[in-house]
Design an enzyme around this catalytic site. Structure first.
Site, PDB file in Angstrom:
ATOM      1  N   SER A 125       0.808  -1.219   0.000  1.00  0.00           N
ATOM      2  CA  SER A 125       0.000   0.000   0.000  1.00  0.00           C
ATOM      3  C   SER A 125       0.849   1.282   0.000  1.00  0.00           C
ATOM      4  O   SER A 125       0.376   2.331  -0.391  1.00  0.00           O
ATOM      5  CB  SER A 125      -0.944   0.011   1.203  1.00  0.00           C
ATOM      6  OG  SER A 125      -0.220   0.111   2.388  1.00  0.00           O
ATOM      7  N   LYS A 146       0.157   4.753   7.071  1.00  0.00           N
ATOM      8  CA  LYS A 146      -0.423   5.426   5.909  1.00  0.00           C
ATOM      9  C   LYS A 146      -0.145   6.927   6.018  1.00  0.00           C
ATOM     10  O   LYS A 146       0.426   7.397   6.990  1.00  0.00           O
ATOM     11  CB  LYS A 146      -1.941   5.199   5.870  1.00  0.00           C
ATOM     12  CG  LYS A 146      -2.363   3.761   5.677  1.00  0.00           C
ATOM     13  CD  LYS A 146      -2.409   3.370   4.234  1.00  0.00           C
ATOM     14  CE  LYS A 146      -3.000   1.987   4.059  1.00  0.00           C
ATOM     15  NZ  LYS A 146      -2.153   0.924   4.644  1.00  0.00           N
TER      16      LYS A 146
END
Lengths: 194, 168
Positions: free
Chosen positions: B44, B87
């Site tokens: 990711s 993230k």
């Protein structure tokens, strides 16, 4: 063990040596000794309060009449035991849990679990939809009282926010004892997933 | 330093156990409120972190989203399972963000609610982030990623890539 004792011995020797060299007074030496002895208990205490159990006062009327039953008559608050070991696991409907507020990360609030993941909940007024399915990994929480800012206000919350479960009421004496959450009358409008 | 400092410990196993417990609790305190490490695994965050083997240094001063700004990398508890994720923060309370990926054709936007933030991965096509589970409560943020520490040869400090135009 031997390593630990050597470290401890060295720390104590250094503390007493510096204290002695600086002032040479018995007071300073004794003071440092006591400081090491008592301050070293702080980390275990903090660890215990974060991960095992904590005793805390309940603020506000959101769990009235279950907690703070006399909130509109006196300033007395209930004292509760919050059990924190594996608090995010085995959550059940009816449990009283503490969690970090999703709207204010510095605030910890107490509510009752009404719905678990997959349940269909009929919501109460401030919520825009009439029915909602509680998403994966989330729970639906509501306060017992009318004056409660709960899931009807901010929606289902992640179970990761849960910090503890209220297992005992300690004060007032008349209510003291185990919180019998499994005997709680569930409200209507919950369709259980399992 | 002489033997007399050891004497209370030798022959008292309980004291040794107690000392170890205190030391572990102190170490835990440092990891919880100071700095800790976390693995940055998965596709990711691809241009920034590799799929496997990258570890990051996390500053716990920024826990619960304290002093976090848009563009920072954060370590957070994933709201829908038991894992930890790394993230990038795209929106803070009050900001307007796109709900979907730009290529999807949808241009719907959402205002990030009070006490939440919008988190996405750098590799949009292979990232499960706020586009899947919605805005994340700031209370789930564990800390800010300040450096990539493993592999050692690729050590680098991680800075916020967003800069004010007048600072160029």
């Amino acid at each position: 063990m031997a390593f630990a004792s050597r470290l401890w011995g060295r720390a104590r020797a250094r503390a007493t040596a510096t204290a002695a060299s600086q002032s040479k007074s018995a007071f300073a030496r004794q003071f440092t000794n006591y400081l090491i002895r008592y301050v070293s208990w702080l980390p275990p205490l903090i660890w215990f309060n974060t991960y095992v159990a904590q005793v805390t006062f309940i603020n506000g009327p959101s769990m009235y009449p279950f907690l703070n039953s006399t909130y509109n008559e006196s300033t007395k608050r209930d004292l509760c035991l919050v059990y924190k070991l594996y608090a995010q696991q085995n959550l059940e409907r009816g449990m009283c849990v503490t969690f970090r507020s999703p709207t204010d990360p510095d605030k910890i609030v107490v509510k009752r679990i009404v719905g678990l993941e997959g349940d269909i909940v009929r919501t109460k007024p401030p919520y825009p939809n009439e029915y909602i399915r509680v998403p994966e990994g989330h729970i639906w929480v509501e306060g017992d009282g009318d004056k409660s800012r709960d899931s009807n206000y901010y929606g289902p919350i992640s179970a990761r926010l849960v910090t503890g479960q209220i297992t005992h009421i300690l004060l007032p004496f008349s209510k003291a004892g185990r919180v019998r959450w499994w005997e709680h009358q569930h409200r209507t409008g919950i369709q259980r997933a399992a | 330093m002489s033997f007399r400092y050891f004497r209370p410990l030798i022959g008292h196993p309980f004291k040794g156990v107690l000392f170890t417990a205190k030391f572990l609790a102190f170490a835990h305190l440092c990891l919880e409120y100071g700095y800790s490490t976390a693995p940055a695994a998965g596709p990711s965050m691809l241009p920034t972190f590799d799929i496997l083997g990258d570890w990051v240094l996390v500053s716990k001063r920024h826990r619960y989203g304290r002093d976090v700004s848009v563009g920072d990398l954060v370590a957070y508890s994933i709201p829908i399972n038991e894992d930890l994720g790394v993230k990038r923060v795209l929106g803070l309370p009050g900001d307007y963000v796109m709900i979907d990926t730009p290529e999807s054709g949808s241009e719907a936007m959402i205002q990030v609610p009070q006490g939440h933030c919008w988190i996405v991965g750098d590799n949009l096509t292979a990232s499960r982030d706020s586009r899947l589970f919605g805005p994340v409560p700031l209370a789930l943020i564990r800390g800010k990623v300040i450096a990539k520490i493993k592999p050692f040869a690729e050590f680098k400090w991680i800075e916020n890539p967003l800069k004010r135009p007048d600072h160029q």
